[in-house]
Design an enzyme around this catalytic site. Structure first.
Site, PDB file in Angstrom:
ATOM      1  N   ARG A 118       0.874  -1.174   0.000  1.00  0.00           N
ATOM      2  CA  ARG A 118       0.000   0.000   0.000  1.00  0.00           C
ATOM      3  C   ARG A 118       0.904   1.214   0.000  1.00  0.00           C
ATOM      4  NH1 ARG A 118      -4.723   1.734   2.405  1.00  0.00           N
ATOM      5  NH2 ARG A 118      -3.939   3.537   1.230  1.00  0.00           N
ATOM      6  N   ASP A 151      -2.784  -1.316   8.868  1.00  0.00           N
ATOM      7  CA  ASP A 151      -1.836  -0.278   8.440  1.00  0.00           C
ATOM      8  C   ASP A 151      -0.446  -0.443   9.044  1.00  0.00           C
ATOM      9  OD1 ASP A 151      -3.533   1.083   6.746  1.00  0.00           O
ATOM     10  OD2 ASP A 151      -4.293   2.398   8.311  1.00  0.00           O
ATOM     11  N   ARG A 152      -0.382  -0.725  10.348  1.00  0.00           N
ATOM     12  CA  ARG A 152       0.899  -0.668  11.059  1.00  0.00           C
ATOM     13  C   ARG A 152       1.238  -2.038  11.640  1.00  0.00           C
ATOM     14  NH1 ARG A 152      -2.156   3.558  12.269  1.00  0.00           N
ATOM     15  NH2 ARG A 152      -2.747   2.817  14.344  1.00  0.00           N
ATOM     16  N   GLU A 277      -2.065  16.220   7.481  1.00  0.00           N
ATOM     17  CA  GLU A 277      -1.586  14.837   7.412  1.00  0.00           C
ATOM     18  C   GLU A 277      -1.200  14.510   5.973  1.00  0.00           C
ATOM     19  OE1 GLU A 277      -3.879  12.466  11.010  1.00  0.00           O
ATOM     20  OE2 GLU A 277      -4.333  11.957   8.943  1.00  0.00           O
ATOM     21  N   GLU A 278      -0.270  13.588   5.815  1.00  0.00           N
ATOM     22  CA  GLU A 278       0.057  12.992   4.513  1.00  0.00           C
ATOM     23  C   GLU A 278       0.211  14.053   3.421  1.00  0.00           C
ATOM     24  OE1 GLU A 278      -2.159   8.722   5.334  1.00  0.00           O
ATOM     25  OE2 GLU A 278      -3.245  10.280   4.244  1.00  0.00           O
ATOM     26  N   ARG A 293      -3.853  16.576   3.769  1.00  0.00           N
ATOM     27  CA  ARG A 293      -5.139  15.964   4.124  1.00  0.00           C
ATOM     28  C   ARG A 293      -5.587  16.499   5.471  1.00  0.00           C
ATOM     29  NH1 ARG A 293      -5.759   9.375   5.025  1.00  0.00           N
ATOM     30  NH2 ARG A 293      -7.690   9.364   6.258  1.00  0.00           N
ATOM     31  N   GLY A 298     -12.131  19.273   7.513  1.00  0.00           N
ATOM     32  CA  GLY A 298     -12.137  20.004   6.254  1.00  0.00           C
ATOM     33  C   GLY A 298     -12.299  19.106   5.045  1.00  0.00           C
ATOM     34  N   ASP A 324     -11.104  16.740  -1.252  1.00  0.00           N
ATOM     35  CA  ASP A 324     -10.950  15.601  -0.345  1.00  0.00           C
ATOM     36  C   ASP A 324     -12.052  14.577  -0.593  1.00  0.00           C
ATOM     37  OD1 ASP A 324      -9.829  14.060   1.643  1.00  0.00           O
ATOM     38  OD2 ASP A 324     -10.059  15.535   3.238  1.00  0.00           O
ATOM     39  N   ARG A 368     -13.669   5.863  -2.370  1.00  0.00           N
ATOM     40  CA  ARG A 368     -12.416   6.000  -3.112  1.00  0.00           C
ATOM     41  C   ARG A 368     -12.545   5.308  -4.464  1.00  0.00           C
ATOM     42  NH1 ARG A 368      -8.113   5.084   1.930  1.00  0.00           N
ATOM     43  NH2 ARG A 368      -8.851   6.878   3.141  1.00  0.00           N
ATOM     44  N   TYR A 402      -5.209   6.531  -2.520  1.00  0.00           N
ATOM     45  CA  TYR A 402      -4.338   7.677  -2.282  1.00  0.00           C
ATOM     46  C   TYR A 402      -3.843   8.237  -3.625  1.00  0.00           C
ATOM     47  CZ  TYR A 402      -3.774   6.977   2.804  1.00  0.00           C
ATOM     48  OH  TYR A 402      -3.967   6.897   4.156  1.00  0.00           O
TER      49      TYR A 402
END
EC number: 3.2.1.18
Length: 470
Positions: A118, A151-152, A277-278, A293, A298, A324, A368, A402
């Site tokens: 990813r 993710d982690r 972020e990112e 982001r 927002g 966004d 997405r 993304y």
């Protein structure tokens, strides 16, 4: 025939066979000597031309059988001299976006050895562009791909491969252990930033040309994270942004200035009503622009611009064409956070051209899916929802994910301006496609051109589920 005659006859036959064998061996030796002389002469000729020959071997495994696809001799003529990337050029004028790469990694991974990944992104030196990605320490269509929606994990690593190639164990280079990352080239070497460790104590490891040069510890102990796209190098200094703190409220944001892997300066943004972020960052006339982001409140994207001394300005893209996801329908924008559908988000990017802006975004407002580029000639400063150009690159019916910016420096392209480019992640598998046990992605990329382009869809295209999913 008496016994003596038999012995003489047999002896004669043996001598004849021996003589023939000796002649054959002498001929074989002469043949080898002649062949060697010819090869030596060819190599000497190459040396006279002062050219370097590189042999590229393209190998693969098919059903556990090793196959050498091709051996290609290529005369290497490109200058590999190091140089500092100035980053002083302005962005090239563009009218649209041309397809640059597509790796088809999920399609290829149904039968070949391809990493589960990813967060792919692209970064270019003055010699090449590479795809960076975060692996899950697993291959597609293998049992270890199970549960890779997470993710982690300690199994994730930042790796890279030549742009446009499916990331596999055979063409990929290890960069850093990481579940969040960034990378960029200053003209002299690669800087990589890999964040790994527990949520309440993650550590960013900085490497320059593969050697650890600096460590940044989580200062808020709330999931230290970085860009998931390229950092920016200007005149020998590289710049990156990190976030530490809540993903749904005010957090801490720091800009780092790095030279040859060593931090020379850092500042914390004073942005209590913003969320960064990112960030997708790029150089423009010696400064750095980042579009990020807002995962807090927002549906338009926040930005931060700074010079090489880290003097900065902050704001939000004012356009009523919201960038966004999720987001409301286009309409009245704001130069502050647009709170409607402002929670959550997805990594994205934009390119500023004066008061205008190229906005990259999903085609869907709520998921997405799809991807499009929109040119709003007044969108950086005006709040209306009007735009002039829209270019489709992924259809509404196909998965995206993304997206982020990268640039090609004049030292690479030979142009007198900075070429803007972007990549789009095409996520497949979980959580949306529940017939699979895995989550991974392929990628496409585009670069800006000052000519007419085309609307089309370049989707991932893999047919799911795979064998491991059944």
């Amino acid at each position: 025939m008496n016994p003596n005659q038999k012995i003489i006859t047999i002896g004669s036959i043996c001598m004849a066979i021996g003589t023939i064998s000796l002649i054959l061996q002498i001929g074989n030796i002469i043949s080898i000597w002649v062949s060697h002389s010819i090869q030596t002469g060819s190599q000497n000729h190459t040396g006279i031309c002062n050219q370097r020959i590189i042999t590229y071997e393209n190998n693969t495994w098919v059903n556990q059988t090793y196959v050498n696809i091709s051996n290609t001799n290529v005369v290497a003529g490109k200058d590999t001299t190091s140089m500092i990337l100035a980053g002083n050029s302005s962005l090239c004028p563009i009218r649209g976006w041309a397809i640059y790469s597509k790796d088809n990694s999920i399609r290829i991974g149904s039968k070949g050895d391809v990493f589960v990944i990813r967060e792919p992104f692209i970064s270019c030196s003055h010699l090449e562009c590479r795809t960076f990605f975060l692996t899950q320490g697993a291959l597609l269509n293998d049992k270890h791909s199970n549960g890779t929606v997470k993710d982690r994990s300690p199994y994730r690593a930042l790796m890279s491969c030549p742009i446009g190639e499916a990331p596999s164990p055979y063409n990929s280079r290890f960069e850093s252990v990481a579940w969040s990352a960034s990378a960029c080239h200053d003209g002299m070497g690669w800087l990589t930033i890999g964040i790994s460790g527990p949520d309440d104590g993650a550590v960013a490891v900085l490497k320059y040309n593969g050697i650890i040069t600096e460590i940044i510890k989580s200062w808020r102990k709330q999931i230290l994270r970085t860009q998931e796209s390229e950092c920016v190098c200007v005149n020998g200094s590289c710049f990156t942004i990190m976030t530490d703190g809540p993903s749904d409220g005010p957090a801490s944001y720091r800009i780092f200035k790095i030279e040859k892997g060593k931090i020379t300066k850092s500042i914390e943004l004073d942005a209590p009503n913003s969320h960064y972020e990112e960030c997708s960052c790029y150089p423009d006339t010696g400064k750095v622009m980042c579009v990020c982001r807002d995962n807090w409140h927002g549906s338009n994207r926040p930005w931060v611009s700074f010079n090489q001394n880290l003097d900065y300005q902050i704001g939000y893209i004012c356009s009523g064409v919201f960038g966004d996801n999720p987001r409301p329908k286009d309409g009245k924008g704001s130069c502050d956070p647009v709170n409607v559908d402002g929670a959550d988000g997805v990594k994205g990017f934009s390119y500023r051209y004066g008061n205008g802006v190229w906005i990259g975004r999903t085609k869907s407002n709520s998921s997405r899916k799809g991807f499009e580029m929109i040119w709003d000639p007044n969108g950086w400063t005006d709040t209306d929802g009007n735009f002039l150009v829209k270019q489709d690159v992924v259809a509404m019916t196909d998965w995206s994910g993304y997206s982020g910016s990268f640039v090609q420096h004049p030292e690479l392209t030979g142009l007198d301006c900075m070429r803007p480019c972007f990549w789009v992640e095409l996520i497949r598998g979980r959580p949306r496609e529940k017939t699979t046990i895995w989550t991974s992605g392929s990628s496409i990329s585009f670069c800006g051109v000052n000519s007419d382009t085309v609307n089309w869809s370049w989707p991932d295209g893999a047919e799911l589920p795979f064998t491991i999913d059944k």
